[in-house]
Structures are given as C-alpha cells and as structure tokens.
Design a protein around this motif. Structure first.
Motif, short mmCIF file in Angstrom:
data_model
loop_
_atom_site.label_atom_id
_atom_site.label_comp_id
_atom_site.label_asym_id
_atom_site.label_seq_id
_atom_site.Cartn_x
_atom_site.Cartn_y
_atom_site.Cartn_z
N LEU A 170 48.01 37.17 37.10
CA LEU A 170 47.41 36.22 38.04
C LEU A 170 47.66 36.66 39.48
O LEU A 170 46.77 36.58 40.33
N SER A 171 48.86 37.14 39.75
CA SER A 171 49.18 37.63 41.08
C SER A 171 48.31 38.81 41.47
O SER A 171 47.87 38.94 42.62
N GLN A 172 48.01 39.67 40.50
CA GLN A 172 47.13 40.82 40.77
C GLN A 172 45.70 40.36 41.05
O GLN A 172 45.00 40.95 41.88
N LEU A 173 45.26 39.31 40.37
CA LEU A 173 43.91 38.79 40.61
C LEU A 173 43.75 38.38 42.07
O LEU A 173 42.68 38.57 42.66
N ALA A 174 44.80 37.84 42.64
CA ALA A 174 44.73 37.39 44.03
C ALA A 174 44.55 38.55 45.00
O ALA A 174 44.14 38.34 46.15
N GLN A 175 44.83 39.76 44.52
CA GLN A 175 44.67 40.94 45.37
C GLN A 175 43.32 41.62 45.16
O GLN A 175 43.07 42.70 45.70
N HIS A 176 42.45 40.98 44.37
CA HIS A 176 41.07 41.44 44.18
C HIS A 176 40.99 42.87 43.62
O HIS A 176 40.21 43.69 44.09
N VAL A 177 41.79 43.13 42.60
CA VAL A 177 41.76 44.45 41.96
C VAL A 177 41.09 44.33 40.59
O VAL A 177 41.02 43.25 39.99
N SER A 178 40.60 45.46 40.09
CA SER A 178 39.88 45.48 38.81
C SER A 178 40.86 45.40 37.64
O SER A 178 42.07 45.59 37.80
N ASN A 179 40.29 45.15 36.45
CA ASN A 179 41.13 45.13 35.24
C ASN A 179 41.82 46.47 35.04
O ASN A 179 42.99 46.53 34.64
N LYS A 180 41.10 47.55 35.32
CA LYS A 180 41.69 48.88 35.16
C LYS A 180 42.87 49.06 36.08
O LYS A 180 43.92 49.59 35.68
N GLU A 181 42.72 48.63 37.33
CA GLU A 181 43.82 48.76 38.30
C GLU A 181 45.00 47.88 37.91
O GLU A 181 46.16 48.29 38.05
N ILE A 182 44.71 46.69 37.39
CA ILE A 182 45.80 45.83 36.93
C ILE A 182 46.55 46.49 35.79
O ILE A 182 47.80 46.50 35.76
N ALA A 183 45.82 47.07 34.87
CA ALA A 183 46.45 47.75 33.73
C ALA A 183 47.35 48.88 34.20
O ALA A 183 48.47 49.05 33.70
N GLU A 184 46.86 49.65 35.17
CA GLU A 184 47.66 50.77 35.68
C GLU A 184 48.91 50.28 36.40
O GLU A 184 49.99 50.85 36.25
N ARG A 185 48.77 49.23 37.19
CA ARG A 185 49.91 48.73 37.95
C ARG A 185 50.98 48.12 37.05
O ARG A 185 52.17 48.23 37.34
N LEU A 186 50.54 47.45 35.97
CA LEU A 186 51.49 46.76 35.11
C LEU A 186 51.86 47.59 33.88
O LEU A 186 52.63 47.13 33.03
N HIS A 187 51.28 48.79 33.81
CA HIS A 187 51.59 49.73 32.71
C HIS A 187 51.29 49.13 31.34
O HIS A 187 52.12 49.16 30.41
N VAL A 188 50.09 48.55 31.25
CA VAL A 188 49.62 48.01 29.98
C VAL A 188 48.19 48.51 29.78
O VAL A 188 47.59 49.12 30.66
N SER A 189 47.63 48.25 28.61
CA SER A 189 46.26 48.68 28.34
C SER A 189 45.25 47.69 28.94
O SER A 189 45.58 46.53 29.21
#
Length: 223
Positions: A170-189
């Motif tokens: 949810l915190s990543q959503l607030a930064q307007h990043v894509s699902n792919k970028e969220i996955a990379e940042r959080l080290h998940v698929s």
C-alpha cells in the motif's frame, strides 16, 4: 438566507476567502445542504463576528491569515452539542510541514482550493459525518511524505486487518509505481503483488489503486 419552513436544517456555517466568486460558490453549495451560512467574508476574523451560539462548519480559503491561528480560534467557538466546529481548508499551495501542523491540530478537511463544487459538497458531508477528508494536492503531498491521517476516534492499533507486507505494498502504491517496480522493490514476484493488491482492495472496500491510497491515507495505514 432564511430557510423555508419545510427545509431540513443541518447546521450553521461560515465561509472565509479573499475571492468573492469563490465565496458565492461555496455559500450556494452549503445552502444546498440545508446549512445556514451565517457569513461569507474575505477574512475569518470578519466572518466569526457573525457567529451566534452555534457553529458547525468553517470553510476557509485564501485569507492571508495564519491557518493555525484560525484553528485555535475555531476551537474556542460554540459547536453543536459537545463537539467543536469542524474545519475545511481550501488550499492553493501545500507543503508537508504545513500539512503536518494542520493534521496535528486536528483539522478535519484539507482540499485543493480549485475543487469542483460537487466534490466540495461531498467533502463537507463527510466532514460533518465525523470523517477526515484530504484530496487533490494535499493528498498527493501527504502520501508522498508518508504522513498519517487517522479518522477521528480510530484506534491507533487498527490496521484494517492488513498484514505487514500488504501495508508495504500500500505504501508503494502511494508512490505511483507499477506492479513490476513494487515486486522489484519488495523482492517478491509480480503474481504475489497482484495477490496483495487483491487482498488490500477487499479489506479496504475499494476497487482501484487511487481509492486504496485515499483510504490508506485517511486511516493512517501508510507505513
């Protein structure tokens, strides 16, 4: 304005803004909600002089007065019952520091001064119902700065049932990043991110990223 005998009276309001046309629009919106507008003036100092023994809502725009001083004055005015009057600020320029102060002071509404009148009506209705409302520029600044806004009376431990990982997404959503970028940042698929999003939407009762961020900000869920 005198309400017609069969009108549904919902409270008393005052409006303060330097622009007469904006005041006229806000006044009309509030009157459409069956609020009695006791005054609309260029400054809050002038508007408060019309307050009698009850005030429910204060809508303040550009008055060149210190917002925190206005809040302090409003809190000393008589509200309905035991509740102090509620405040909505119509903001032109916003910064994280100023928002932090206003949130700390318990301001109920922070919206863009250029808000459309139907959206202002909705914001006023939510504030009068006991919610906090942040929208437009203030919402973007709030989310980007990671500031928290809790609903009045919300338990500080209430996290809407979100897991730690869901709050991170949810915190990543607030930064307007894509699902792919969220996955990379959080080290998940990417599939895991989609699962988290589905869970977040269901728990918050929303259907989009933007709605999730809005609710997350209002409930203080952003990490």
């Amino acid at each position: 304005m005198r309400l017609a005998p069969n009108s549904r009276f919902t409270g008393v309001a005052v409006v303060a803004d330097s622009w007469p046309l904006l005041r006229a629009g806000v006044r009309q919106t509030l009157q459409g909600m069956s609020l009695r507008v006791a005054a609309d003036e260029a400054t809050f100092e002038s508007a408060k002089a019309a307050v009698g023994d009850r005030l429910d809502l204060v809508v303040v725009g550009n008055t060149l007065e210190d917002p925190r001083d206005i809040v302090a004055q409003v809190r000393r005015l008589p509200g309905a019952g035991d509740s102090p009057p509620k405040i909505i600020f119509l903001l032109d320029a916003v910064d994280a520091g100023g928002l932090r102060h206003l949130l700390t002071d318990g301001v109920e509404g922070l919206v863009q001064r250029s808000i459309e009148l139907p959206d202002l009506k909705a914001a006023c209705e939510r504030v009068l119902a006991g919610h906090r409302v942040v929208s437009g520029g203030p919402l973007s600044v709030l989310a980007s700065a990671g500031l928290e806004l809790r609903e009045p009376g919300l338990d500080s431990d209430d996290r809407a049932g979100l897991t730690r990982k869901e709050r991170e997404v949810l915190s990543q959503l607030a930064q307007h990043v894509s699902n792919k970028e969220i996955a990379e940042r959080l080290h998940v698929s990417a599939a895991t991110v989609k699962t988290h999003l589905s869970n977040i939407y269901g728990k918050l009762g929303v259907t989009s990223r933007r709605e999730a961020v809005v609710v997350g900000v209002e409930r203080g869920l952003l990490a």
